[in-house]
Design an enzyme around this catalytic site. Structure first.
Site, PDB file in Angstrom:
ATOM      1  CD  GLU A 174      -3.022  -0.988   0.172  1.00  0.00           C
ATOM      2  OE1 GLU A 174      -3.648   0.085   0.129  1.00  0.00           O
ATOM      3  OE2 GLU A 174      -3.248  -1.943  -0.604  1.00  0.00           O
ATOM      4  CG  HIS A 250      -3.653   2.812   4.183  1.00  0.00           C
ATOM      5  ND1 HIS A 250      -4.328   3.596   3.268  1.00  0.00           N
ATOM      6  CD2 HIS A 250      -3.408   1.637   3.570  1.00  0.00           C
ATOM      7  CE1 HIS A 250      -4.483   2.922   2.156  1.00  0.00           C
ATOM      8  NE2 HIS A 250      -3.942   1.734   2.302  1.00  0.00           N
ATOM      9  CB  CYS A 370      -4.704  10.353   2.033  1.00  0.00           C
ATOM     10  SG  CYS A 370      -5.215   9.127   3.244  1.00  0.00           S
TER      11      CYS A 370
END
Length: 447
Positions: A174, A250, A370
């Protein structure tokens, strides 16, 4: 020689929409099928980029992906003209169609993992695009991401690029959303902290029960090998499965770090006492490592997720202090705003809090952290970066005009099936690659 950390923010794409594609992302699911505003979203992102540029940071722009992804639809058996492919897919496989319209590449914390030259065996900055295998809509990104990164960081004397890891869940990667680098100074060797959700080859270890653990230990180890990192300066920590099940998809939803500060929630990690001791040992004692733990009694996991307290940017200011770049949702929360105000009075490098409105991103499940990819570099390395992607007053004005020209004010789920949206998106991206001088990085440009 001057060293610093540059931020490269994802430019929100023309098909920015709320499709609720990300299982495990509470904000994404809760806003599914609401109408979005691509123009507002892009301008909010640009405003944050400009604000960091004005604070004295090096700020860059990362281009979005081409959407809808008709090439993937053709691989899945849809035929005819682009308009026919879109119409048929939207009617026969609406869930698949929504996925290929995703604008999630705006969250460039997932674009890649980056190791600076101070840490790597060959003294180059290394880039590995994330394969994002856990989510179909995001697994479509890494090939184009790799092309864009190569166009931005093209000089082989300074930059090394790797192909993304195998497209298999055993090596689910990720990207930088699960990677933090801690150091005494950007130009010195640091400790690279890789956070993972599960062990791919050992089913005896704890895993979440409700939501998927997207990132594997094996992926972390592979990236560390590709980047030529020394094991003596790498730490692997597992996410707490219980917080994944609460919506911490995450690590950057529950922890953020920069230089000699790691800011994290009490419930963030498995075996945190031993792992934080390892981190301290590998960091060394020449510079104080500030481990700032937020207790449950101060801010709950639920409140941290709701406000994205940890999905904030922790930046080093030119004066040597640090600032937190937070969404306005943190300011609107009594518990979080009180905690952050008190934090600036403590004996840590964090002395400022800056709040920004990124609601269009927040509603789709991503906060300030992000939206950005971090690259620690020297001034010499910065000179080797494609200068057209670096924020300036001129680029800010140019991109705002570009958004006004090409982006819609509003997009509903039904609008995604409009074949004209594809043409609008391609026209926008073709002009963008000329503004940023990226060359032909999109499939429609290479056809």
């Amino acid at each position: 020689m001057k060293f610093f950390e540059a931020n490269f923010d994802g430019l929100v794409g023309p098909t920015h929409n709320y499709a609720g594609l990300s299982v495990g992302n509470v904000a994404s699911l809760s806003n599914a099928k609401n109408s979005s505003s691509p123009r507002q979203a892009a301008k909010q992102g640009l405003s944050k980029m400009k604000a960091l540029h004005d604070l004295g940071l090096v700020q860059g722009v990362l281009a979005p992906q081409e959407r809808p992804d008709v090439y993937t639809l053709r691989r899945l058996g849809f035929t005819g003209s682009d308009a026919q492919v879109i119409a048929t897919a939207a009617k026969q496989a609406p869930a698949v169609f929504r996925a290929v319209c995703s604008a999630s590449s705006m969250w460039t914390a997932n674009a890649a993992t980056i190791s600076p030259s101070a840490d790597t065996a060959d003294g180059k900055i290394h880039f590995t695009p994330a394969n994002l295998t856990n989510k179909f809509h995001r697994s479509l990104e890494p090939v184009t991401t790799g092309k864009i990164l190569r166009a931005m960081f093209s000089n082989p004397e300074y930059f090394a690029h790797h192909t993304h890891l195998p497209d298999n869940d055993h090596f689910g990667d990720e990207g930088a959303a699960n990677h933090t680098r801690l150091c005494s100074a950007y130009g010195k060797r640091g400790v690279e902290l890789f956070v993972f959700g599960r062990y791919a080859f050992d089913n005896t270890k704890p895993v979440p029960k409700r939501y998927p653990a997207r990132h594997t230990l094996e992926a972390c180890e592979a990236v560390a090998r590709l980047h030529g990192l020394d094991d003596k300066h790498v730490v692997y920590m597992q996410q707490n499965p219980d917080v994944i099940d609460q919506g911490v998809f995450h690590n950057d939803v529950i922890a953020v770090g920069n230089q000699n500060v790691l800011f994290y929630h009490q419930q963030a990690f498995v075996d945190s006492t031993a792992k934080l001791a390892e981190l301290q040992r590998k960091f060394g004692h020449d510079t104080q490592l500030h481990l700032i733990e937020v207790k449950d009694t101060e801010v709950s996991v639920a409140e941290a997720i709701k406000t994205y307290l940890f999905n904030t940017q922790l930046i080093a200011l030119p004066d040597g202090n640090m600032a937190i770049i937070a969404p306005t949702e943190c300011k609107d929360s009594p518990a979080v705003s009180a905690y952050l105000a008190a934090l600036t009075e403590r004996n840590t490098p964090i002395k400022q809090i800056h709040y920004y409105d990124v609601k269009q991103s927040m509603r789709n499940g991503g906060g300030p952290a992000c939206l950005r990819l971090r690259v620690a570099m020297s001034e010499q390395e910065r000179q080797a970066v494609n200068p057209n992607v670096l924020m300036s007053d001129t680029l800010f004005a140019t991109l705002n005009s570009w958004v006004d020209k090409h982006y819609r004010d509003e997009i509903s789920e039904a609008d995604l099936a409009d074949p004209q949206l594809l043409q609008e998106s391609r026209s926008a991206l073709d002009e963008l690659t000329q503004i940023l001088q990226l060359g032909s990085v999109y499939p429609f440009q290479q056809a």
